[in-house]
Design an enzyme around this catalytic site. Structure first.
Site, PDB file in Angstrom:
ATOM      1  N   GLU A 124      71.957  24.020 111.472  1.00 43.88           N
ATOM      2  CA  GLU A 124      72.522  25.525 111.050  1.00 43.88           C
ATOM      3  C   GLU A 124      73.058  26.165 112.617  1.00 43.88           C
ATOM      4  O   GLU A 124      74.154  26.842 112.437  1.00 43.88           O
ATOM      5  CB  GLU A 124      71.250  26.485 110.811  1.00 43.88           C
ATOM      6  CG  GLU A 124      70.727  25.988 109.565  1.00 43.88           C
ATOM      7  CD  GLU A 124      69.467  27.133 109.213  1.00 43.88           C
ATOM      8  OE1 GLU A 124      69.453  27.653 108.264  1.00 43.88           O
ATOM      9  OE2 GLU A 124      68.758  26.882 109.911  1.00 43.88           O
ATOM     10  N   ILE A 125      72.420  26.088 113.632  1.00 43.94           N
ATOM     11  CA  ILE A 125      72.672  26.687 114.808  1.00 43.94           C
ATOM     12  C   ILE A 125      74.126  26.172 115.299  1.00 43.94           C
ATOM     13  O   ILE A 125      75.041  27.053 115.717  1.00 43.94           O
ATOM     14  CB  ILE A 125      71.787  26.565 115.893  1.00 43.94           C
ATOM     15  CG1 ILE A 125      70.280  27.302 115.740  1.00 43.94           C
ATOM     16  CG2 ILE A 125      72.244  27.214 117.272  1.00 43.94           C
ATOM     17  CD1 ILE A 125      69.111  26.958 116.370  1.00 43.94           C
ATOM     18  N   VAL A 165      66.034  20.824 110.740  1.00 40.52           N
ATOM     19  CA  VAL A 165      67.287  21.509 110.180  1.00 40.52           C
ATOM     20  C   VAL A 165      67.847  22.612 110.975  1.00 40.52           C
ATOM     21  O   VAL A 165      69.180  22.949 110.797  1.00 40.52           O
ATOM     22  CB  VAL A 165      66.630  22.417 108.782  1.00 40.52           C
ATOM     23  CG1 VAL A 165      67.688  23.213 108.190  1.00 40.52           C
ATOM     24  CG2 VAL A 165      66.008  21.311 107.906  1.00 40.52           C
ATOM     25  N   CYS A 166      66.997  23.199 111.885  1.00 39.98           N
ATOM     26  CA  CYS A 166      67.699  24.189 112.851  1.00 39.98           C
ATOM     27  C   CYS A 166      68.937  23.913 113.594  1.00 39.98           C
ATOM     28  O   CYS A 166      69.826  24.922 113.507  1.00 39.98           O
ATOM     29  CB  CYS A 166      66.220  24.498 113.820  1.00 39.98           C
ATOM     30  SG  CYS A 166      64.917  25.198 112.915  1.00 39.98           S
ATOM     31  N   PRO A 167      69.049  22.597 114.140  1.00 39.16           N
ATOM     32  CA  PRO A 167      70.184  22.453 114.744  1.00 39.16           C
ATOM     33  C   PRO A 167      71.589  22.275 113.790  1.00 39.16           C
ATOM     34  O   PRO A 167      72.469  22.618 114.490  1.00 39.16           O
ATOM     35  CB  PRO A 167      69.801  21.232 115.790  1.00 39.16           C
ATOM     36  CG  PRO A 167      68.740  20.528 115.096  1.00 39.16           C
ATOM     37  CD  PRO A 167      68.080  21.743 114.491  1.00 39.16           C
TER      38      PRO A 167
END
Length: 199
Positions: free
Chosen positions: A55-56, A51-53
């Site tokens: 958002e970033i 999920v992190c990439p």
């Protein structure tokens, strides 16, 4: 509301930590140097995850929209600056970050995430905390998601603009407010203008 040392309408916990900068260098990022600007500080659990990439990359790709309203965006995780750099060297279609337009803090000691109350103790990673800091460096908004669900960049930008409107005009912003839509005076008589026009 408070999380760790982070309390609404109180000074945001200070940090001065090394970050991977948009130009690929390492540099200390001091929150105090952002005084006079709005800041969105968001935490994510780990590099090289899922999920992190999403958002970033969204925040990075749209950072100009934040900059256009005098707001800076800073990301933070417990990974090292070297891990951040390695992740930017992976192309996006393979789950990497590619080119970044925002700094990514390396909170290796977890002191920042502890101060902001987002450390998930049992796993040693950050919850998805997001904090809006005003030009006087007071906290104006705190949200924390559990790990599986990403955040909404549109909503973050809307909130920044709403807080800015309140600061400038002294009126309050109702549900789903967007720039150009109606606001209201925060008193029994003044608010009637809004309610009578909407119902």
């Amino acid at each position: 509301m408070s999380c760790g040392d982070a309390k609404l309408n109180h000074p945001a916990p200070h940090f001065n930590e090394v970050a991977l900068m948009p130009n690929g260098t390492f540099k200390k990022v001091d929150l105090a140097s952002y005084r006079g600007k709005w800041v969105v500080l968001f935490f994510y659990p780990l590099d090289f995850t899922f999920v992190c990439p999403t958002e970033i990359c969204q925040f990075s790709d749209r950072v100009k929209e934040f900059n256009d309203v005098d707001c800076e965006v800073i990301a933070c995780s417990m990974d090292s600056e070297f891990s951040h750099l390695a992740w930017t060297n992976v192309e996006r279609k393979k789950g990497g970050l590619g080119t970044m337009n925002i700094p990514i803090l390396a909170d290796k000691t977890k002191s920042i995430m502890k101060a902001y109350g987002v450390l998930k103790e049992e796993d040693g990673v950050a919850y998805r905390g997001l904090f809006i800091i005003d030009p006087q460096q007071n906290l104006r908004q705190i949200t924390i998601n559990d790990l599986p669900v990403g955040r909404n960049v549109d909503e973050t930008l809307r909130l920044v603009k709403a807080f800015q409107f309140v600061e400038k005009h002294g009126e309050v912003c109702p549900a789903n407010w967007k720039p150009g839509s109606k606001t209201m005076k925060a008193d029994p008589n003044g608010s009637q203008d809004y309610f009578s026009s909407m119902n």
